[in-house]
Design a protein around this motif. Structure first.
Motif, PDB file in Angstrom:
ATOM      1  N   PHE A 292       0.813  -1.207   0.000  1.00 32.48           N
ATOM      2  CA  PHE A 292       0.000   0.000   0.000  1.00 32.48           C
ATOM      3  C   PHE A 292       0.851   1.263   0.000  1.00 32.48           C
ATOM      4  N   SER A 293       2.141   1.136  -0.297  1.00 24.45           N
ATOM      5  CA  SER A 293       3.031   2.290  -0.210  1.00 24.45           C
ATOM      6  C   SER A 293       2.711   3.347  -1.266  1.00 24.45           C
ATOM      7  N   ALA A 294       2.031   2.959  -2.334  1.00 23.69           N
ATOM      8  CA  ALA A 294       1.643   3.932  -3.358  1.00 23.69           C
ATOM      9  C   ALA A 294       0.162   3.812  -3.691  1.00 23.69           C
ATOM     10  N   ALA A 295      -0.613   3.258  -2.765  1.00 21.61           N
ATOM     11  CA  ALA A 295      -2.037   3.019  -3.022  1.00 21.61           C
ATOM     12  C   ALA A 295      -2.885   4.153  -2.470  1.00 21.61           C
ATOM     13  N   PRO A 296      -3.884   4.625  -3.221  1.00 19.79           N
ATOM     14  CA  PRO A 296      -4.833   5.603  -2.675  1.00 19.79           C
ATOM     15  C   PRO A 296      -5.712   4.943  -1.605  1.00 19.79           C
ATOM     16  N   LEU A 297      -6.331   5.750  -0.777  1.00 20.35           N
ATOM     17  CA  LEU A 297      -7.081   5.231   0.366  1.00 20.35           C
ATOM     18  C   LEU A 297      -8.222   4.315  -0.062  1.00 20.35           C
TER      19      LEU A 297
ATOM     20  N   ALA B 261       4.372   3.183   3.008  1.00 20.52           N
ATOM     21  CA  ALA B 261       5.478   4.130   2.924  1.00 20.52           C
ATOM     22  C   ALA B 261       5.874   4.554   4.336  1.00 20.52           C
ATOM     23  N   ASP B 262       7.152   4.594   4.620  1.00 20.63           N
ATOM     24  CA  ASP B 262       7.639   4.984   5.935  1.00 20.63           C
ATOM     25  C   ASP B 262       7.150   6.403   6.258  1.00 20.63           C
ATOM     26  N   PRO B 263       6.278   6.573   7.259  1.00 24.98           N
ATOM     27  CA  PRO B 263       5.769   7.915   7.566  1.00 24.98           C
ATOM     28  C   PRO B 263       6.850   8.928   7.918  1.00 24.98           C
ATOM     29  N   ASP B 264       8.013   8.455   8.413  1.00 24.27           N
ATOM     30  CA  ASP B 264       9.086   9.393   8.739  1.00 24.27           C
ATOM     31  C   ASP B 264       9.640  10.084   7.493  1.00 24.27           C
ATOM     32  N   LEU B 265       9.466   9.456   6.331  1.00 26.63           N
ATOM     33  CA  LEU B 265       9.908  10.083   5.070  1.00 26.63           C
ATOM     34  C   LEU B 265       8.914  11.148   4.614  1.00 26.63           C
ATOM     35  N   CYS B 266       7.754  11.191   5.228  1.00 28.73           N
ATOM     36  CA  CYS B 266       6.661  12.048   4.777  1.00 28.73           C
ATOM     37  C   CYS B 266       6.404  13.231   5.716  1.00 28.73           C
TER      38      CYS B 266
ATOM     39  N   ARG C 225       2.326  12.831  -3.154  1.00 28.78           N
ATOM     40  CA  ARG C 225       3.215  11.833  -3.742  1.00 28.78           C
ATOM     41  C   ARG C 225       4.667  12.320  -3.687  1.00 28.78           C
ATOM     42  N   ILE C 226       5.558  11.411  -3.312  1.00 25.55           N
ATOM     43  CA  ILE C 226       6.976  11.735  -3.259  1.00 25.55           C
ATOM     44  C   ILE C 226       7.763  10.625  -3.948  1.00 25.55           C
ATOM     45  N   ASP C 227       9.006  10.934  -4.299  1.00 29.89           N
ATOM     46  CA  ASP C 227       9.917   9.963  -4.919  1.00 29.89           C
ATOM     47  C   ASP C 227      11.120   9.803  -4.003  1.00 29.89           C
ATOM     48  N   ARG C 228      11.344   8.594  -3.507  1.00 28.35           N
ATOM     49  CA  ARG C 228      12.488   8.310  -2.643  1.00 28.35           C
ATOM     50  C   ARG C 228      13.222   7.097  -3.186  1.00 28.35           C
ATOM     51  N   ASN C 229      14.496   7.296  -3.492  1.00 29.69           N
ATOM     52  CA  ASN C 229      15.334   6.210  -4.038  1.00 29.69           C
ATOM     53  C   ASN C 229      14.718   5.582  -5.284  1.00 29.69           C
ATOM     54  N   GLY C 230      14.085   6.435  -6.108  1.00 31.78           N
ATOM     55  CA  GLY C 230      13.484   5.963  -7.342  1.00 31.78           C
ATOM     56  C   GLY C 230      12.157   5.270  -7.161  1.00 31.78           C
ATOM     57  N   GLN C 231      11.624   5.274  -5.942  1.00 34.84           N
ATOM     58  CA  GLN C 231      10.357   4.604  -5.673  1.00 34.84           C
ATOM     59  C   GLN C 231       9.260   5.645  -5.434  1.00 34.84           C
ATOM     60  N   LYS C 232       8.123   5.491  -6.116  1.00 38.00           N
ATOM     61  CA  LYS C 232       6.982   6.389  -5.958  1.00 38.00           C
ATOM     62  C   LYS C 232       6.195   5.981  -4.709  1.00 38.00           C
ATOM     63  N   LEU C 233       5.933   6.960  -3.856  1.00 36.41           N
ATOM     64  CA  LEU C 233       5.235   6.701  -2.603  1.00 36.41           C
ATOM     65  C   LEU C 233       4.090   7.682  -2.420  1.00 36.41           C
ATOM     66  N   ILE C 234       3.046   7.236  -1.727  1.00 38.36           N
ATOM     67  CA  ILE C 234       1.965   8.126  -1.296  1.00 38.36           C
ATOM     68  C   ILE C 234       2.088   8.298   0.218  1.00 38.36           C
ATOM     69  N   CYS C 235       2.119   9.551   0.665  1.00 39.81           N
ATOM     70  CA  CYS C 235       2.371   9.851   2.070  1.00 39.81           C
ATOM     71  C   CYS C 235       1.136   9.653   2.937  1.00 39.81           C
ATOM     72  N   ARG C 236       1.379   9.120   4.133  1.00 37.49           N
ATOM     73  CA  ARG C 236       0.405   9.110   5.226  1.00 37.49           C
ATOM     74  C   ARG C 236       1.173   9.153   6.535  1.00 37.49           C
ATOM     75  N   SER C 237       0.681   9.939   7.480  1.00 35.99           N
ATOM     76  CA  SER C 237       1.335  10.052   8.778  1.00 35.99           C
ATOM     77  C   SER C 237       0.984   8.853   9.647  1.00 35.99           C
ATOM     78  N   TRP C 238       1.705   8.728  10.774  1.00 40.33           N
ATOM     79  CA  TRP C 238       1.349   7.687  11.738  1.00 40.33           C
ATOM     80  C   TRP C 238      -0.063   7.886  12.246  1.00 40.33           C
ATOM     81  N   LYS C 239      -0.451   9.143  12.456  1.00 40.19           N
ATOM     82  CA  LYS C 239      -1.802   9.408  12.944  1.00 40.19           C
ATOM     83  C   LYS C 239      -2.845   8.877  11.960  1.00 40.19           C
ATOM     84  N   ALA C 240      -2.582   9.028  10.657  1.00 37.30           N
ATOM     85  CA  ALA C 240      -3.529   8.534   9.655  1.00 37.30           C
ATOM     86  C   ALA C 240      -3.700   7.015   9.762  1.00 37.30           C
ATOM     87  N   TRP C 241      -2.595   6.301  10.003  1.00 38.15           N
ATOM     88  CA  TRP C 241      -2.688   4.844  10.112  1.00 38.15           C
ATOM     89  C   TRP C 241      -3.372   4.427  11.419  1.00 38.15           C
ATOM     90  N   VAL C 242      -3.080   5.150  12.516  1.00 38.34           N
ATOM     91  CA  VAL C 242      -3.748   4.855  13.789  1.00 38.34           C
ATOM     92  C   VAL C 242      -5.252   5.101  13.667  1.00 38.34           C
TER      93      VAL C 242
END
Length: 309
Positions: A7-12, A34-39, A47-64
């Motif tokens: 789910f690192s690049a999946a919409p909700l 996606a590692d929330p610390d990168l976001c 959307r961000i690009d880290r090490n050539g990988q496309k990621l969709i950001c979510r914070s820890w709060k969003a996952w909790v």
């Protein structure tokens, strides 16, 4: 590990579809995010690009929040690679809850309710204590606590205002005995139905407190409120009332109260009660504010009068 849903690049909506279709909800569900610390500094969905990988950001709060709304607890994550973590959602066991107990002993000192320590839940304690400070609890020597049970809500009051004298009323004699042992001579208790307050010579108080009690089905809330304001508040008195907007299940505080016969959170009855009380108090020249989230708190103070006794 390679078969984990990613789910690192999946919409909700795709994530929700997975949980809707998942049939293993009684066993832990593992997936990649996606590692929330990168976001940090990015909003959910950016959307961000880290090490050539496309990621969709979510914070820890969003996952909790997602885990809580879906009825899961979030377990400790594990590192998967430089940009992704392995996350585990474990199903909350709904049978392990005082909400499923019989009404007669639902809040007794021997029920699962007795395991709950509200003052250790920041979602409850922070808005409650902030309300006490706004009401200048340090200057309110006489307090009436309705539905006091074992007295958790009294602990911060008597810790910061040790000279206060509290009258506590509840229907559970065992819980009142625990409260009496806990607070000693600072607390006077009465085992009584709140609909029968006229049987006691209560007098007037600088603060009337009731947390998680007024919504009880056996309480006739409107006449009780009128009696409290007209007969038991001093001229400078204040009220602090609380309604649960959450459920205590299997060690978790999950947002959203669920009335009987509803499979989802439904707030219309709570909102109706809150605004009836707010309108009534405003008619009697009180300033009223409503705060909180997992617990909704109504604070009322007399307009134009100093709160200091």
């Amino acid at each position: 590990m390679n078969d984990l849903p990613d789910f690192s690049a999946a919409p909700l909506h795709q994530i929700l579809d997975y949980f809707d279709n998942d049939s293993k909800n009684e066993t832990p569900i593992n997936f990649l995010i996606a590692d929330p610390d990168l976001c940090r500094g990015y909003y959910a969905g950016e959307r961000i690009d880290r090490n050539g990988q496309k990621l969709i950001c979510r914070s820890w709060k969003a996952w909790v929040d997602l885990a809580s709304h879906l009825g899961y607890r979030l377990l400790t994550p594990e590192r998967y690679d430089k940009t992704r973590l392995r996350l585990t959602f474990e199903s909350v066991t709904r049978e392990r809850s005082f909400h499923t107990d019989n009404e007669s002993d639902k809040y007794s000192s021997r029920s699962p309710f007795a395991r709950i320590h509200k003052n250790e839940e920041s979602a409850y304690y922070l808005p409650y204590f902030q309300a006490l400070k706004r009401l200048e609890i340090f200057h309110r020597p006489r307090i009436l606590a309705l539905g006091v049970n074992r007295g958790d809500e009294l602990e911060p009051i008597l810790r910061f205002n040790p000279e206060a004298k509290v009258t506590g009323i509840d229907l559970d004699a065992d819980a009142l005995a625990l409260a009496q042992k806990r607070f000693g001579p600072a607390l006077t208790t009465h085992c009584l139905d709140l609909n029968r307050l006229e049987e006691l010579d209560l007098g007037r108080y600088e603060l009337i407190l009731s947390i998680g009690t007024l919504q009880s089905p056996g309480i006739d809330m409107k006449p009780l409120m009128m009696e409290l304001v007209q007969k038991h508040l001093t001229q400078k008195g204040a009220l602090l009332l609380g309604w649960p907007n959450a459920r205590w299940i299997d060690g978790e505080l999950l947002y959203g109260a669920r009335p009987k016969n509803y499979p989802f959170s439904e707030l219309s009855l709570v909102i109706k009660d809150l605004f009836w009380i707010k309108k009534y108090l405003q008619q009697h020249k009180y300033r009223v504010v409503i705060t909180g989230r997992e617990y909704l708190f109504l604070e009322a103070t007399k307009i134009g009068l100093s709160r200091k006794a």
